[in-house]
Design an enzyme around this catalytic site. Sequence first.
Site, mmCIF file in Angstrom:
data_model
loop_
_atom_site.group_PDB
_atom_site.id
_atom_site.type_symbol
_atom_site.label_atom_id
_atom_site.label_comp_id
_atom_site.label_asym_id
_atom_site.label_seq_id
_atom_site.Cartn_x
_atom_site.Cartn_y
_atom_site.Cartn_z
ATOM 1 N N GLY A 127 -5.546 10.698 -0.653
ATOM 2 C CA GLY A 127 -6.253 11.677 0.189
ATOM 3 C C GLY A 127 -5.966 13.126 -0.158
ATOM 4 N N GLY A 166 -0.984 8.398 -1.958
ATOM 5 C CA GLY A 166 -1.358 9.005 -3.239
ATOM 6 C C GLY A 166 -0.282 9.880 -3.840
ATOM 7 N N LYS A 197 -3.833 2.150 11.079
ATOM 8 C CA LYS A 197 -2.808 1.403 10.334
ATOM 9 C C LYS A 197 -2.454 0.118 11.085
ATOM 10 C CE LYS A 197 -0.196 4.163 7.998
ATOM 11 N NZ LYS A 197 -0.637 3.993 6.605
ATOM 12 N N ASP A 224 -5.600 1.713 3.555
ATOM 13 C CA ASP A 224 -5.015 0.658 4.398
ATOM 14 C C ASP A 224 -5.978 -0.526 4.498
ATOM 15 O OD1 ASP A 224 -2.621 1.960 4.978
ATOM 16 O OD2 ASP A 224 -3.436 2.961 6.744
ATOM 17 N N LYS A 284 0.857 -1.186 0.000
ATOM 18 C CA LYS A 284 0.000 0.000 0.000
ATOM 19 C C LYS A 284 0.895 1.238 0.000
ATOM 20 C CE LYS A 284 -2.134 3.587 2.020
ATOM 21 N NZ LYS A 284 -1.632 4.671 2.892
#
Length: 245
Positions: free
Chosen positions: A42, A11, A215, A160, A8
């Site tokens: 985000g 952005g 997270k 996440d 992951k």
Amino acid sequence: MTKKIVIKIGGTAATQLTSAFFETIKSWQKQHAQIVIVHGGGNHISSLMAQLNEPIQKINGIRFTTQNGINITKMALLGQVQPALIEAFRQNAVSAIGLNAGSNQLLTGHVLDQDVYGYVGTIHQVNTQLIHNMWQQHLVPIIAPLAISNDGQWLNVNADHAATAIAKYLQADELYLLTDVSGVKVSGNILQELTPEKALELQTSNIITGGMIPKINSALDAVQRGVHNVHITNTVTHPGTIVTL
């Protein structure tokens, strides 16, 4: 045995991914690892919302999402973030393909709590066959954190959580939750390992706060559902904090 690795990334990562990141990806591929990228976005969503005068409201760290907000989120993730990432992979000689919830029902979800969060969802089904098909073509799937409900409603999903769900359904060996710090920090030191018991203790005593809490909860959920190792780190070249049972 072929290793399955889910990563992951944030952005803004398209402009921040280093040559070391891509060299690691290529090295893993030479060892026949199968890799999936899940991206956030985000900052891009907030910026586009501000430009289009859509109010930004966060509740418990979750962005309240109206139908207009969903449309803007899709524009940001699928129109800005994902194409930039695919181009970054192309420039570094890694073959990648952009996928989203609408790609052959890739991510199916349901609303978390519409009264509280609007069109924010959680994933309950992943079309893992589609991901395997991409791997057979030696492609790295780059997936946006959106889901579609059974009745066709698009849903905003925390990146996440999306990465964790994909890792669980793929029964991945490794999940990397990349963040802006090199691991979970306690008293100035990075923890090498984090168990559910230790995580609870640190949260109860308010040593772990803010954005690190979801997270860690995502990481714990993943290991409890069969993902072997979850790394909270700022780069794939460093193991960071390994969340384990």
